[in-house]
Design a protein around this motif. Structure first.
Motif, short mmCIF file in Angstrom:
data_model
loop_
_atom_site.label_atom_id
_atom_site.label_comp_id
_atom_site.label_asym_id
_atom_site.label_seq_id
_atom_site.Cartn_x
_atom_site.Cartn_y
_atom_site.Cartn_z
N ASP A 117 1.17 -1.22 -0.12
CA ASP A 117 0.28 -0.25 -0.02
C ASP A 117 0.63 1.03 -0.04
OD1 ASP A 117 -2.23 1.72 -0.06
OD2 ASP A 117 -2.22 0.95 2.03
N ASP A 136 -0.20 1.48 -7.38
CA ASP A 136 -1.52 0.73 -7.43
C ASP A 136 -1.20 -0.46 -7.59
OD1 ASP A 136 -3.26 -1.78 -8.59
OD2 ASP A 136 -4.78 0.28 -8.98
N GLU A 137 -1.62 -0.65 -5.44
CA GLU A 137 -1.52 -1.98 -5.39
C GLU A 137 -1.38 -2.93 -5.88
OE1 GLU A 137 -1.99 -4.22 -0.51
OE2 GLU A 137 -3.48 -2.21 -1.42
N GLU A 138 -2.64 -3.33 -6.59
CA GLU A 138 -2.43 -4.81 -7.18
C GLU A 138 -0.97 -5.18 -7.95
OE1 GLU A 138 -4.96 -7.01 -6.40
OE2 GLU A 138 -5.41 -5.96 -4.68
N LYS A 151 1.16 -5.70 -7.05
CA LYS A 151 1.45 -7.63 -5.86
C LYS A 151 1.78 -8.07 -7.82
CE LYS A 151 -1.89 -7.32 -2.35
NZ LYS A 151 -2.72 -7.66 -1.89
N GLN A 152 1.35 -7.63 -8.86
CA GLN A 152 1.30 -8.45 -10.36
C GLN A 152 2.99 -8.31 -10.27
OE1 GLN A 152 -0.58 -11.14 -11.91
NE2 GLN A 152 0.90 -11.33 -13.15
#
Length: 211
Positions: A114, A119-121, A124-125
């Motif tokens: 975060d 963008d957090e997502e 993660k990717q």
């Protein structure tokens, strides 16, 4: 020059601003202030007109803040004020991200992604893909015997084809040298065949001419 605390109500937005602040940027400004507080001061002149930090000012106002940390210049000319506004907005954009260090930091965070400005997502990717690449690189070089043999055989075939095309090679010599190699290749590929077709290799283009 020291940082002072001033009321936001006393600060004045300039009539013109070099930087246009998007809704997305202001959203990330807010996330940053909520997470870390005000990490840089707003810069104003002797009349409290904002020279740098308009986006931060808008963010603090939207958050219902009353005060802000401020740098105040009292002796700048009008030209110096305009130069400061231009330089503050341009110099930062000239830098580039060190992706190797960024990826290293992201991995060190162990999924706590975060982070204001990202963008957090998506982060993660990115980290997930980086781990897949790292795994594949760690496995590189662990080839089994069959893979090694295939690589060597392909390299040998390419070397033979290169020798056929060497300039200055006579037709008879080229045909004699390549016929034996290609005949051996044909036998290997057709071990169970009861008939072996004869051919010659064109010394100019290297193609097989079946007889």
């Amino acid at each position: 020059m020291e940082v002072i605390t001033m009321k936001l109500a006393d600060l004045v937005k300039p009539e013109k601003n070099v930087r246009i602040h998007t809704e997305q940027q202001l959203k990330e400004f807010r996330r940053s202030v909520e997470m870390f507080g005000q990490i840089r001061p707003i810069v104003v002149d002797e009349e409290n007109v904002i020279l740098a930090g308009n986006g931060l000012y808008d963010t603090l106002i939207a958050m219902g803040k009353d005060t802000a940390d401020v740098y105040r210049y009292d002796n700048l000319t009008e030209n110096q004020k305009k130069k400061l506004m231009i330089a503050d907005n341009k110099i930062f954009s000239l830098g580039i991200e060190n992706l190797e260090t960024l990826n290293s930091f992201l991995e060190d965070l162990h999924g706590d992604l975060d982070i204001p400005g990202f963008d957090e997502e998506i982060l993660k990717q990115m980290v997930s893909e980086a781990e897949d690449v790292t795994k594949k690189l760690s496995e590189y070089g662990t080839l089994d015997e069959e893979e090694i043999r295939n690589i060597r055989e392909n390299a040998k075939k390419k070397e033979q084809q290169t020798q056929r095309m060497e300039p200055g090679q006579g037709e008879g010599q080229a045909e004699q040298e390549t016929d034996a190699a290609d005949h051996q290749e044909l036998e290997s590929d057709n071990e169970d065949s009861t008939e072996i077709r004869k051919f010659v290799v064109c010394p100019n283009c290297g193609e097989k001419i079946w007889l």
